[in-house]
Design a protein around this motif. Structure first.
Motif, PDB file in Angstrom:
ATOM      1  N   PRO A 139       0.860  -1.266  -0.109  1.00  0.00           N
ATOM      2  CA  PRO A 139      -0.084   0.040  -0.079  1.00  0.00           C
ATOM      3  C   PRO A 139       0.978   1.204   0.017  1.00  0.00           C
ATOM      4  O   PRO A 139       1.860   1.445   0.797  1.00  0.00           O
ATOM      5  CB  PRO A 139      -0.710  -0.116   1.477  1.00  0.00           C
TER       6      PRO A 139
ATOM      7  N   THR B 137      -5.219  -1.758  -3.473  1.00  0.00           N
ATOM      8  CA  THR B 137      -5.523  -2.268  -2.271  1.00  0.00           C
ATOM      9  C   THR B 137      -6.206  -0.984  -1.357  1.00  0.00           C
ATOM     10  O   THR B 137      -5.932   0.186  -1.547  1.00  0.00           O
ATOM     11  CB  THR B 137      -4.351  -2.656  -1.337  1.00  0.00           C
ATOM     12  N   THR B 138      -7.091  -1.504  -0.278  1.00  0.00           N
ATOM     13  CA  THR B 138      -7.535  -0.507   0.551  1.00  0.00           C
ATOM     14  C   THR B 138      -6.712  -0.326   1.836  1.00  0.00           C
ATOM     15  O   THR B 138      -7.080   0.372   2.701  1.00  0.00           O
ATOM     16  CB  THR B 138      -8.922  -0.939   0.721  1.00  0.00           C
ATOM     17  N   ALA B 139      -5.807  -1.212   1.875  1.00  0.00           N
ATOM     18  CA  ALA B 139      -4.911  -1.191   3.083  1.00  0.00           C
ATOM     19  C   ALA B 139      -4.240   0.372   3.014  1.00  0.00           C
ATOM     20  O   ALA B 139      -3.929   1.011   2.213  1.00  0.00           O
ATOM     21  CB  ALA B 139      -3.616  -2.021   3.165  1.00  0.00           C
TER      22      ALA B 139
ATOM     23  N   SER C 154       1.344   0.314   5.791  1.00  0.00           N
ATOM     24  CA  SER C 154       1.088  -0.538   6.865  1.00  0.00           C
ATOM     25  C   SER C 154       1.507  -2.127   6.644  1.00  0.00           C
ATOM     26  O   SER C 154       1.688  -2.864   7.482  1.00  0.00           O
ATOM     27  CB  SER C 154      -0.402  -0.868   6.475  1.00  0.00           C
TER      28      SER C 154
ATOM     29  N   ASN D 257       6.315   1.475   4.696  1.00  0.00           N
ATOM     30  CA  ASN D 257       6.392  -0.029   4.577  1.00  0.00           C
ATOM     31  C   ASN D 257       7.865  -0.512   5.161  1.00  0.00           C
ATOM     32  O   ASN D 257       8.814   0.062   4.551  1.00  0.00           O
ATOM     33  CB  ASN D 257       6.035  -0.394   3.053  1.00  0.00           C
TER      34      ASN D 257
END
Length: 157
Positions: A11, A60-62, A66, A143
């Motif tokens: 993400p 992605t919705t993350a 994260s 990340n």
């Protein structure tokens, strides 16, 4: 049946910034494609890896940043760290865990980390034991990556 981890979705908040970072870190660009205004894909592979990363718009919705505990296995931790630093990537100093167990932290700036009974000791493991020396870095979104030195794999690996 064999199963191989092939791809990890990261993400990120800025696709171009992330692409620049990973290319600067030496990852090979495999694909960069704008499908439409809502969907954009960038696929890269770390040097020597069979597993790749992918990120983009609409992937992605993350929350950006994260993804944590992403391990890059190297045969010489000091050489790998030097190569990344030479590529202008901010990497922690090499360290080992006082207990000699799996390192489960990721903060690139934290040299004396206590992650649930874990303590970072500066420098590589004194015997350069396989699986025991680490360095960490993060991409622009946070990340978290861990370099781990493995010179001899455990049986069955």
């Amino acid at each position: 049946m064999n199963m191989k981890l092939e791809l990890v979705v990261l993400p990120v908040s800025d696709v171009d910034r992330a692409r620049d970072f990973y290319e600067k870190a030496g990852f090979r660009l495999d694909l960069a494609k704008d499908i439409n205004e809502e969907y954009r894909v960038v696929h890269l592979t770390p040097p020597g890896s069979e597993c790749s990363i992918i990120f983009g718009k609409g992937m992605t919705t993350a929350a950006p940043g994260s993804a944590q505990g992403l391990y890059l296995i190297v045969t010489d931790i000091e050489e790998a760290r030097t190569e990344l630093v030479d590529r202008s990537i901010e990497v922690s100093e090499v360290f080992h865990d006082a207990g000699g167990l799996f390192f489960h932290g990721h903060d690139a700036g934290d040299v004396a980390h206590d992650g649930g009974g874990q303590e970072r000791i500066a420098g590589p493991h004194p015997e350069r034991a396989s699986y025991a020396s680490y360095a960490t870095f993060s991409d622009p979104d946070g990340n978290g990556w861990v370099l781990q030195e493995i010179t001899q794999r455990l049986p069955g690996r």
